[in-house]
Design an enzyme around this catalytic site. Structure first.
Site, mmCIF file in Angstrom:
data_model
loop_
_atom_site.group_PDB
_atom_site.id
_atom_site.type_symbol
_atom_site.label_atom_id
_atom_site.label_comp_id
_atom_site.label_asym_id
_atom_site.label_seq_id
_atom_site.Cartn_x
_atom_site.Cartn_y
_atom_site.Cartn_z
ATOM 1 C CG HIS A 180 -5.462 2.084 5.254
ATOM 2 N ND1 HIS A 180 -5.222 3.107 6.097
ATOM 3 C CD2 HIS A 180 -4.452 1.152 4.731
ATOM 4 C CE1 HIS A 180 -4.061 2.602 6.483
ATOM 5 N NE2 HIS A 180 -3.656 1.614 5.791
ATOM 6 N N GLY A 222 2.713 2.357 10.780
ATOM 7 C CA GLY A 222 3.683 3.448 10.463
ATOM 8 C C GLY A 222 4.295 3.535 11.908
ATOM 9 C CG ASN A 258 -1.732 1.304 1.345
ATOM 10 O OD1 ASN A 258 -1.848 1.932 0.472
ATOM 11 N ND2 ASN A 258 -2.504 1.437 2.490
ATOM 12 C CB SER A 308 5.437 -1.695 12.118
ATOM 13 O OG SER A 308 4.938 -0.494 12.045
ATOM 14 C CD GLU A 342 -2.608 5.607 6.638
ATOM 15 O OE1 GLU A 342 -2.690 5.569 5.310
ATOM 16 O OE2 GLU A 342 -1.764 4.971 7.494
ATOM 17 C CE LYS A 388 0.182 3.138 4.688
ATOM 18 N NZ LYS A 388 0.039 3.160 6.086
ATOM 19 C CD GLU A 441 -3.348 -2.458 7.255
ATOM 20 O OE1 GLU A 441 -2.088 -2.712 6.807
ATOM 21 O OE2 GLU A 441 -4.069 -1.468 7.030
HETATM 22 P P1 13P Z 1 3.398 0.252 7.447
HETATM 23 O O1 13P Z 1 3.732 -0.924 6.914
HETATM 24 O O2 13P Z 1 3.996 1.514 6.940
HETATM 25 O O3 13P Z 1 3.006 0.372 8.987
HETATM 26 O O4 13P Z 1 1.735 0.657 7.015
HETATM 27 C C1 13P Z 1 0.781 -0.545 7.171
HETATM 28 C C2 13P Z 1 -0.292 -0.116 6.502
HETATM 29 O O5 13P Z 1 -1.201 0.900 6.869
HETATM 30 C C3 13P Z 1 -0.723 -0.814 5.086
HETATM 31 O O6 13P Z 1 -1.965 -0.342 4.678
#
Ligand code: 13P
Length: 255
Positions: free
Chosen positions: A98, A176, A13, A216, A100, A15, A170
């Protein structure tokens, strides 16, 4: 539960990262590194990168996906992209729900459900994200939160359509932050999600559904996470922006 009943999927992903030129360069670097992987390999990229990513990935085992889609087919929804639009440009995968999107753009379980429905109606494969906040984990309500997110998001989805659903657990506190869930924590929640699917559908659908872990996940911790019986690959943020790291994760899911 037999892992061979379902496919491991490693999905990146990106982002809001990378221009089309940067997308092309990293995919060119990834292609030889992930060739022959024994898992599905997907990169979900910003809308503007999709065309360049598809061109760069052509003929390889990397499939290109999107990071969201709207629930309407078309209409006055400035800034949104519909599921039929994604289908029309050859996209097969789309991330929906997601954290976010939930956190910064006001998505709810109900809008997530509407987007899931629209994606399925266009024949897309959905990577449906669920996961608890740190506060919810501390309160000991992780399972209730995740069970409810799964149930609402899958409202109106048939057992047959579950073939088009991948679930990504997640935990929000792990995204992150560099703080990964332990393999046991990931497996415990993934197992609970599989139980919910068993309740909503049946044991066969539960056994066949791919349930990823995300948060992560990186080149160092991936092998232990994906070895868990209920963890069928991963949804990778930061580490999917580095060809070498992403390929190590793909290899970890290929054994
Ligand atoms: P990270 O791997 O950067 O923690 O992000 C995970 C994520 O949100 C994947 O959709």
């Amino acid at each position: 539960m037999d892992k061979s009943l379902r496919k491991a999927v490693i999905a990146g992903n990106w982002k809001m990262n990378k221009t089309p030129d940067e997308a092309k360069a990293i995919i060119e670097a990834m292609k030889p590194l992930v060739a022959g992987a024994d898992c599905d390999v997907v990169l979900c990229v910003p809308y503007v990168d999709i065309f360049a990513a598809q061109q760069a990935a052509a003929g390889s085992n990397i499939q290109i996906g999107a990071e969201n889609c709207h629930w309407a087919e078309s209409g006055a929804f400035t800034g949104e992209v519909s599921a039929p639009m994604l289908k029309a440009i050859g996209v097969q995968y789309v991330i929906i729900g997601h954290s976010e999107r939930r956190q910064y753009f006001g998505e709810t379980d109900e809008t997530v459900n509407k987007r899931v429905r629209a994606a399925l109606d266009s024949g897309l494969t959905v990577i449906l994200c669920v996961g608890e906040l740190l506060d919810q984990r501390k309160k000991g309500i992780t399972m209730e939160v995740v069970r409810s997110q799964v149930k609402v998001a899958l409202g109106g989805v048939s057992a047959d359509e579950m073939k088009q659903i991948i679930i990504a657990y997640e935990p929000v506190w792990a995204i992150g932050t560099g703080e990964t869930a332990t393999a046991e924590q990931a497996n415990e929640v993934n197992h609970a999600i599989r139980e919910v699917i068993g309740e909503l559908y049946n044991a066969d659908v539960a056994a066949a559904t791919t349930i990823q872990y995300g948060g992560s996940m990186n080149a160092k911790n991936a092998a232990e996470l994906v070895a868990q019986v209920d963890v069928d690959g991963g949804l990778i943020g930061g580490a999917s922006l580095k060809a070498e790291d992403f390929s190590v994760i793909v290899k970890a899911a290929s054994v």
